[in-house]
Enzyme design. Structure first.
Site, PDB file in Angstrom:
ATOM      1  N   LYS A   1       0.829  -1.204   0.000  1.00 63.79           N
ATOM      2  CA  LYS A   1       0.000   0.000   0.000  1.00 63.79           C
ATOM      3  C   LYS A   1       0.867   1.258   0.000  1.00 63.79           C
ATOM      4  CE  LYS A   1      -1.252   2.449   3.292  1.00 63.79           C
ATOM      5  NZ  LYS A   1      -1.686   2.984   4.595  1.00 63.79           N
TER       6      LYS A   1
ATOM      7  N   ASP B   1      -6.173   0.969   0.978  1.00 61.31           N
ATOM      8  CA  ASP B   1      -6.210   1.001   2.445  1.00 61.31           C
ATOM      9  C   ASP B   1      -7.589   0.541   2.901  1.00 61.31           C
ATOM     10  OD1 ASP B   1      -7.899   3.108   1.895  1.00 61.31           O
ATOM     11  OD2 ASP B   1      -6.837   4.561   3.146  1.00 61.31           O
TER      12      ASP B   1
END
Length: 219
Positions: free
Chosen positions: A121, A139
């Protein structure tokens, strides 16, 4: 509504209602953003923005942070989540930037994920925000919103969600689409009590459609 049609409609709508969408983390350099994103793991951007100004001031470069002690750095970030782990990661990350990357943040995914504290991420955030590359960081907000509005069909993992989003969202739009979904999830499509009455894409939302079939029968 077919998946491709839903994507096309939602992208067009976001372009209308949120023409500007960008990270809420405060930073001036790629190095500062990398620090902020590492600190933001399971922590709010608001909290990160509180602790980073003095940290950035006193450790303006990878060299400065690499030379810092864990005790010193901990004092700056002790109010974020997992401060001990993040302290170690930040110092090790800075050392690796100095030793392997001439103190610059790399622009390749494979190199970014080798940095301590940097997962998939975080790497994708840096690629999209700093380098404007086609990358989709997933996320908790992106994961939840994508499933809820129907951009994915109950994807079991963030990686599965990322693969679907990348498949349907044009590469040049992926950097801003990441922020559309985060900001939508943070302020409108919240986890417990989504503000459907204030939502600009409710008529295109799969979850809203399920709960209000008479209102969205045209879709």
């Amino acid at each position: 509504m077919k998946m491709a049609d839903r994507y096309k409609a939602i992208i067009q709508r976001f372009q209308e209602i949120m023409p500007v969408a960008e990270t809420e983390l405060h930073y001036d350099t790629p190095f500062q953003l990398l620090i902020a994103v590492i600190l933001s793991a399971q922590c709010t951007d608001k909290r990160v923005n509180i602790v980073t100004p003095p940290l950035f001031r006193d450790y303006p470069s990878p060299e400065a942070l690499a030379a810092a002690s864990e005790e010193a750095v901990y004092e700056y970030i002790k109010s974020v989540t997992f401060p001990n782990n993040k302290t170690r990661s930040l110092i090790k990350m800075a050392k690796m930037l100095v030793e392997r990357h001439h103190s610059s943040v790399p622009s390749q995914f494979d190199e970014l994920v080798k940095l301590p504290g940097v997962g998939r991420k975080t790497a994708n955030v840096i690629l999209s925000v700093v380098f404007n590359k086609a990358a989709m960081a997933v996320d908790t907000h992106v994961f939840r919103v994508s499933n809820r509005i129907g951009l994915t069909n109950n994807s079991p993992t963030p990686l599965a969600t990322e693969k679907t989003l990348v498949k349907y969202i044009p590469g040049e739009l992926q950097p801003i689409a990441h922020h559309w979904l985060i900001l939508h999830g943070r302020y409108v499509c919240t986890a417990r009590n989504p503000k459907c009455s204030q939502c600009g894409i409710a008529d295109l939302c799969k979850d809203f459609e399920k709960r209000n079939p008479s209102l969205t029968s045209q879709h």
